[in-house]
Design an enzyme around this catalytic site. Structure first.
Site, PDB file in Angstrom:
ATOM      1  N   LYS A   1      -2.971  -1.866   0.429  1.00  0.00           N
ATOM      2  CA  LYS A   1      -4.196  -1.650  -0.359  1.00  0.00           C
ATOM      3  C   LYS A   1      -3.884  -1.103  -1.743  1.00  0.00           C
ATOM      4  O   LYS A   1      -4.461  -0.121  -2.200  1.00  0.00           O
ATOM      5  CB  LYS A   1      -5.164  -0.740   0.402  1.00  0.00           C
ATOM      6  CG  LYS A   1      -5.588  -1.318   1.751  1.00  0.00           C
ATOM      7  CD  LYS A   1      -6.523  -0.404   2.511  1.00  0.00           C
ATOM      8  CE  LYS A   1      -6.964  -1.022   3.825  1.00  0.00           C
ATOM      9  NZ  LYS A   1      -5.838  -1.138   4.798  1.00  0.00           N
ATOM     10  N   ARG A   2      -2.991  -1.780  -2.434  1.00  0.00           N
ATOM     11  CA  ARG A   2      -2.594  -1.361  -3.764  1.00  0.00           C
ATOM     12  C   ARG A   2      -3.682  -1.684  -4.782  1.00  0.00           C
ATOM     13  O   ARG A   2      -4.503  -2.573  -4.578  1.00  0.00           O
ATOM     14  CB  ARG A   2      -1.294  -2.040  -4.174  1.00  0.00           C
ATOM     15  CG  ARG A   2      -0.104  -1.776  -3.262  1.00  0.00           C
ATOM     16  CD  ARG A   2       0.167  -0.299  -3.070  1.00  0.00           C
ATOM     17  NE  ARG A   2       1.509  -0.048  -2.532  1.00  0.00           N
ATOM     18  CZ  ARG A   2       1.922   1.115  -2.081  1.00  0.00           C
ATOM     19  NH1 ARG A   2       1.098   2.156  -2.074  1.00  0.00           N
ATOM     20  NH2 ARG A   2       3.151   1.267  -1.622  1.00  0.00           N
TER      21      ARG A   2
END
Length: 275
Positions: A97-98
């Protein structure tokens, strides 16, 4: 093959929309692994699960936090390398979940695709276009954007009205119209919200969905499959992690994981369209 081609092949080869999430929690490992070093136990546990389920899945999804918390990034790389070496037809989605400004996002993309060798990466779209472009620019890799997540607090922001539609629908619209120029985007759409999933499918067209929330989180399989599948019965990567991984804490843990995966695949397939 690029990521989407690989995913399409995996869906058909395994007759499965099931993804197994690799969330190695050493506190829940089966007794036979307790005598190993914690990092080595993570790798051996993952390999056993992968070997037991490889013919039943369309993808694997390692969650980076479970590795980083144990300083086991090397074991994450080794896990992905093991899949790529032994089951190269199965795509790997790195769940991290960058999302950050463009220059930092480029480094996150390098981490996922070059350091770890993942086929796709989960990305937070909150910072907008310039934060997503460094990921989508890797045209052969997948970019899996958060849209309507499965957690109870998702409504706090994702349901807010933005210009006459909920924010999650705006995200789906933006991805479909503007960000999917290389055809390599997916959307994260939680299993716990089938009505919202149906609305997103209308907006997103054929874009695949990564669907968390099955198993331990209680998603309704029939409702989500009917809401999210494409007319060809594909288009969904339905993730189950804890229910598969920790089906047993005894010597039979891999066989038990396989049995749960078999049952979950069969349940999903019961409701799929068969054109």
């Amino acid at each position: 093959m690029n990521f989407i081609e690989k995913l399409n092949h995996a869906w058909r080869a395994s007759d499965s929309l099931l993804c197994v999430g690799l969330d190695p929690d050493v506190t829940r490992f089966p007794q036979p692994l307790h005598n190993l070093d914690r990092k080595q136990a993570i790798l051996e546990f993952n390999k056993a699960i992968i070997d037991a389920t490889h013919d039943l899945v369309c993808a694997y999804k390692p969650q980076i936090a479970y590795f980083a918390a144990e300083s086991a990034e090397a074991q994450l790389a080794q896990t992905i390398a093991y899949i790529n070496a032994h089951y190269p037809h199965i795509p790997v989605i790195l769940d991290s979940k960058r999302g950050d400004i463009g220059s930092t996002a480029a480094m996150y993309a390098a981490e996922a695709f070059e350091r770890y060798g993942a086929d796709a990466l989960t990305v937070n779209p909150y910072l907008g276009t310039d934060s997503v472009t460094p990921f989508t620019a890797h045209a052969e890799r997948g970019v899996v954007l958060l849209c309507r997540t499965s957690n109870p607090g998702a409504a706090d922001f994702q349901d807010l009205d933005v210009g006459g539609m909920p924010l999650y629908q705006k995200v789906a619209q933006t991805v479909a119209r503007h960000w999917n120029t290389h055809g390599n985007c997916m959307l994260v759409v939680g299993a716990t919200w089938p009505e919202q999933m149906a609305a997103i499918r209308k907006i997103a067209g054929d874009i695949p969905f990564l669907v968390p929330g099955v198993g331990a989180q209680g998603g309704d399989v029939e409702a989500l499959v009917k809401a999210g599948q494409r007319p060809d019965g594909l288009g969904l990567v339905i993730n189950s992690s804890r229910a598969v991984l920790y089906a047993s804490q005894r010597d039979d843990f891999a066989a038990a994981a396989r049995q749960v995966a078999l049952e979950t695949r069969a349940l999903i397939n019961r409701y799929r369209a068969r054109p």
